[in-house]
Design an enzyme around this catalytic site. Sequence first.
Site, PDB file in Angstrom:
ATOM      1  CE  LYS A  30      -5.725   4.937   6.411  1.00  0.00           C
ATOM      2  NZ  LYS A  30      -5.631   3.461   6.553  1.00  0.00           N
ATOM      3  CG  ASP A  45      -3.397   4.060  -2.705  1.00  0.00           C
ATOM      4  OD1 ASP A  45      -4.330   3.254  -2.544  1.00  0.00           O
ATOM      5  OD2 ASP A  45      -3.107   4.924  -1.868  1.00  0.00           O
ATOM      6  CG  ASP A  88      -1.920  -1.114   1.213  1.00  0.00           C
ATOM      7  OD1 ASP A  88      -2.045  -1.763   0.159  1.00  0.00           O
ATOM      8  OD2 ASP A  88      -2.553  -1.364   2.249  1.00  0.00           O
TER       9      ASP A  88
END
Length: 1307
Positions: free
Chosen positions: A948, A1134, A880
Site C-alpha cells: 500500500k 486527502d 478518504d
Amino acid sequence: MIPLTRRTARKNLETTLLSARTHPRPPQRPPARPHPNTPAFLAGAPKDASDAAEHDGAGAGGMHDFLRTPAPYTLLPTPLPNDCTSAENELFFMDSPTQDLLSVVDACLHNLYDVRRAKQIFDDLRVRKPGDPKFDTRLYNSILRAYMDMADILEPSRRAIWMDDAWLLFQVIESGEENVQPNAGSYALALLMWSKFSREGSPQYITDSADLTSHTPTSLLRNIIDRQIPITAVVSDRAFTSSKDVEQVIQLLSKAAVELDLPSVLQELGQAEALGALDALQTPELPEVVPVRTPAKITTNGVKDPISEPGNEENEVPFKIENLRRHLAQFTLARRVLPEDAAARQKLLEESVYDDAVERLRVQAEKLDELGLNNSELKQTDLQHWMWDWHTKLTARLKKDIIQLVKQEELSPPKASVYRLGPFLSLLKPEKLSLLTILELMRLHGSGGVSEGMKTARGLLAVGKAVELEYKAFVCRKNKISVPMTSARGPGQGSYFSRFSYNDLHARRLTAFKYMEDAEEWTSDWTQNTKVKVGSFLVDRLIDCATVTRTAVSKVTGEEVSEEHPAFFHSYEYMRGHKLGVIKLNPIIAQRMAKDGLRETLHPRHMPMLTKPKPWVSHDNGGYMYNKAPVMRFKESKEQLAYIKQACGEGNIELVLAGLDVLGATPWKINRRIFDVVLEVWNSGERMGKLPPAMYDLPEPPRPEGADTDPQARSVYLQRHRAWLQERANNHSDRCSVNYKIEIARAFIDDTIYMPHNLDFRGRAYPIPPHLNHIGDDLSRGLLLFADKKPLGVRGLRWLKIHLANLYGYDKATFDERVAFVEQHLDDIFDSAENPLSGRRWWGKADDPWQCLATCMELKAALESPDPLAYECALPVHQDGTCNGLQHYAALGGDSQGAKQVNLDVAERPSDVYTYVANMVEDAINEDIGKDKYAALLAGKISRKVVKQTVMTTVYGVTFIGAREQIHKQLRDRGDISEEEQYIASIYLAKKVLQCIGDLFKGAQAIQDYLTSCARLIAKSVPGTRLTEAMKVERKKSGKTASRLRKEQMTSVVWTTPLGLPIVQPYRKVKRRQIETGLQSVYISDPNVQSEVNTQKQASAFPPNFIHSLDATHMLLTALECQTQGLTFASVHDSYWTHPCDIDQMSEIIRNTFISLHSSDVLGRLDAEFRERYAGYKVPVVSLRTESLMRSLGLTENDTLVTTSEEEAAALESADVSSVVVEGETAPVAENGVVTISREQVKAELNKKRGSTRRAKAAAGAEDGAGAEGDVPANFQTKFVNLTDMLPRLPKKGEFDASVSAGAPSA
C-alpha cells in the site's frame, strides 16, 4: 470642547471613521501591475448591490468560472550568486551581515540597553544603503522613540543633543528623502516631543531651535491632514504610554484645529476624548454605573483646571488611553474583538506559561520539603523536582554570567560590537531564559535520529530561536493589540468565488493588517549565527550546573551508593560516516520522561488554542494571538519567503488565507470517555491499542552457542540484537510522544479548543500544535470530537455504521455489505463500548483501535437513545480518497484504466488499487518460484498492506531505495520472515512492485516524465541578463580556472496553484560553515546565502510536489465551499471529515470541487506559466548532452551516425551546424560572444557530438553513451538556447473525462 453623550460619541465616531477613513482600495489580482492573466470578473469592484449579487451566485458555478480563469503570477527575480549583488536582489533577499546589524539595533533599543550603539549602527546603515526598503517607517519610529526616551529618562543632562538628533531624524522621515513616509506613529512621537520639551507644551523645554519651531502642532496637523492620516489614529497610537500625554496632545491639536479652521477635526478630537472616558465593556442592555468623576472647573481662558472642592457643578470622567484604543480598534477593524472571557484565557495561556510553569515547580518542591519528603530517593523519581533544581541553579548562574559578559563587552573594541551577546541575553529576564533553555532541550529529546538526545546544532538553534520568539511575543503582548475576528462566510452570505467576495476579503485583510502592523513595535529577525551563539551560551551553562543524583548498589560491598551526575552532556557520534556533535540527556532522565507528567515542558505554541485563531492577515501574522508563526513553514528558503510575502502584498492568495481561517475555526473537544480508557491503559503500563508498554515487553534475542566461533551465526545474532535495541529505543520514544498527548488532553478536558493551521511549501495545510491534533495518529484522532453536535438522521446513522466498518478494516466491500458487517457485530460493539478493558476487546483488533472504540461508544449511545435518528452526534466521519495522487494523475492525463482503479469512473463496487497491485505482484512472484529462493519465501505473503505505502507514494516520486525501505518495514511488522532475510527479500519485492505499478499506470508515467523534463531544463537555465557573467572564467584557490556557468545556475522551479499560491522548490546545494561556540564547533547553513540549485533534486521532486499542490488546492476549495454551505469541516490531506449527517452533502462538494479543478486545463496553464515566467531564460547547450535528457526532449536521431563513412564523418565534424537556418527560423544571434540557437540547431549539434562519441566508443568496444559531461567541445561553451523553445510538448490526453466522477456511487 464639544459636549457629547456616551451614545452619541460612539455613534458619531463610528460614522466619522467609516466615512472619512476609507479602506485602502483592494488591488485587482495582481495589484502591482496589469497582467494578461488577470481574471476578467475580478477586474474591478462591484458597482452596486445588484452587481455584487450577480457575482455571488451558486458556489459550484462560481468556483468553476473562477478556476477556469488563470490565477495571477507572483513574479520575482532569480536570486544572484552569493558573490554578486544588485539593488533588485537586495530588495527581496537580505544578506546576513545587514540582518545581523538590524538585530543588534533591535536588541540595543530594547529597554534603552545601548542606544548610542544602535544609533551608530543605524547611521552607518543609512549611509551604506540609503533608501533600502527594508528600513521601514517602524524602524525609524523606534529610533525616534529611543532618542526621546534618552532625553527624558536616561540622559536629561544631554537632552538638547538627543532632541536635536530626534528632530533631524523626524525631518528625514517627513521629507521622504530616505524612501520612508511618516505614519500615525511618526506624528504621535513628534507631538509627544513637542508637548514634553517645547516652551509652550511643558516646563521641560530645552530650546527654541529651528527644528522645534518648524514643527509646531499647527504645521504637524496640517501635514497630517495633507497625508490623509486619521487624527484618531494619531492620538490613539502606542507611542502614548499615559493618558495625561494624550490629553495634552489633544489640547494642542484642538488649538491648532481652531487656528486652521478645521471644525471636523475638532469634532473628531472631542469624540476621541469622550471615547477615552467611555468604559469599553459597558453593556447597553443594563443600566449604566455612574463612574468616578474628577471635579474640574473652567478658567477664563476656557481650559479645564482640576480643583479640590467637592460639589462643583461640572465634573469629568478620567481619560483612559486604553479605552480609546479599544473603541477605535472596534471601528477600524469593522468588527468586535474576540470575546473577552475566551480571549483573556488564551492571553493568559500565551503570556504566563513560563511564570505558571515555574510556580508549579516551586510549589511542588516546597510541598516535598514541608512534608519531609526531600530525601534523594524520592527526589530522583520526580522529573518536576529535577527541573526546579536546574532552574534555580541556572537562573543564579545566568544572572552572574550575563553581568560579567556585559562588562567584558563594554571593554571590547567597537569593531567587535556586532558579535556581542549582551544585548540579546538582556532582552528577557534570566528566569525566563533559564526555563526556555530547559524546556527546549527536554522537548527535542530523541529528535533527529539521536537516541536519548539531539544534534548539537539543532539544539543550539532551537534554544536561540525560542529566545527570539519569546521576545517577539513579549513585544506583541506589551502593546495590547486588539485581535480581529474571522470574516468567514456562512450559509446565505454568498460564495467565496466571486469578484465581490474576493475584493471584500482583501479589503478586510488589508485593513486588519495595516492596523496591527502600525500597532506593533518594530523588531528584526535573527540570523542563524546569532541564534547559535545565544543558544550556545545558555546550553553551556545548563550542562555545567544541571545535575541528577543516581543511586545504585555496589557490586563489591553491597551498599547503596549515591553520586551526582550531569543531567546533560555533549559528545560526538558517527552517523552515516559523518562525525556529528550531539547533546544527550542522562539515561535516568530519559526514563522518567516516559513516565512523569510533561506539562511543564510544553510551550503554548505547541498546544491548541482556547479561542478561534487570529485570522491570517499577512505572511507572518495569524494563528496564535501573540506567539509568532509563519503562514508557510519552509526550511531555510529565503526565496520562498520572498514569494509568499510578495503574494500577500499583491493580494494574490486571499482564498488560501481564508481557507486556513476556515480550518482553524473548527471547534474541537476532548472525548472524555476515550480519555478515561486511555488513561487507565497508560497507568497500567500494558501494551494495548497501539499504546506502547511502560517496559519493552519483547524478549532480547538469545545469544547462540556458536556465536564466538561461527562468523555467520555471529552476524545473524548481531543483526537481530541491533534490531531489538532499535525497537526498544523506538518504544521509549513512542512512550514519550503518547505522554505529551495525554497531558495536553488532560489540560483541555472540558474546554472547546481550536487548531490554528499553516502551510508547508507545497500548500498542504497542517495544524500548528504538533502533539495533539486530528492529523496525528490513531490515538490523537480517537481523543478528539467536534465541539458542535448534529442530529444523525437516517443517512447519518448509516454513515456512522459505514465509518465503523472502515475503521475496523472492512473497507473494500460495498456500502451495504459494510452496514451488514456492523449489524452482525452489534454484540461485539456493545461489549466494546460497555467493557472496553474487561470485555472481549473486539475493538482492539481493528486497524484503528481507538477511533473504532470511540465509534462503538457513539453508535451504542445512538441506538440506545429514545430516537436514534434524533441523537446528536459530535463524532467526525471521514471520506478518504482512493490513492489521491493517482486520482489526480488519471484526471490530468485522461487515463481511463487508471481512473477505474482509483474509483474516479462509475463502477458497481469500489475498486481497490492496492489489492489489485498486490495480486499482480503475487502472480509475478509465482512465476519466479523455482528460479529465485526469495520468490518461494514471499509466496502467499503479499498482502494489501505490504504494497500500500509503495503504491501510494509512487506518484509522489518514491525512489527504489525508498520503496525498499517501505517494504522492509512491512515485512518486519509481519514477523514471519527472519531478520537476516528481510533486507534481500525487500529488494526483490520492491523491484516487482515498481514493475507492476509501471505497467498499470502508464498515463501517470508520461505526465511524470513531462514534469521532470521541464524541471531539469529550468534548473539548468540562466537568466538572459546573466549570460555575460556566466561566460566569465575565474581562478580557484587551487590555481585552476573554471567557468562561472554552474555558479550562475540559480533558477528554481516556481509555479502557481489555481488559488494563486506561488510554490518555490527550495532544493539548492548545501553550503555549511563552521561556527565556534563555547560548547562545540557546529556546522550550520546560512539561509541568506543563496547557492546554485540542486538540478537532480529539482527534477525528481517536481512531479510529487506538483501533485501535492493540486491535492492541497482541492482540499482548500472543499473547505471554503463547506464553510459557505454551513458544514463543519476538517481534513487530513486527502481525508475529509464532517458530521455523519452531512457526509452526503460533503461528498457532493468534494466531487464538484475536483471536477471544477480538473476542468480548468491544469497542465495547459502550467505550460503557459512556464513560458511567461521563464521568458528570456537561456539553457546552455552543454547542459543538454546527457542521453536521458536528449531522449526525453525528443532530441535524439536514429543510429545511422555510427555507420557513416570516414569522409562523411570528417565533413560532419568540420561543419558549423549552428550556421544552418531551418525554414521558418531566424539565424543564430550572437551577443557579447554568446550565441543563441534554435531547437533544431541544438538537435543537430547534439547529435553530431553524440555520433562522434558513439563512433569512438564503438571503436574502443565501449557501451553506447552520450559521453562524459566534462568532455566539452570548444564550440559548445558559448551556445545557448531559449528555455521556452526547449520545453517539451504536453502529454497527449486520454479519453477519460473528470466530470464522469460526478456520477460515482455513494452510500
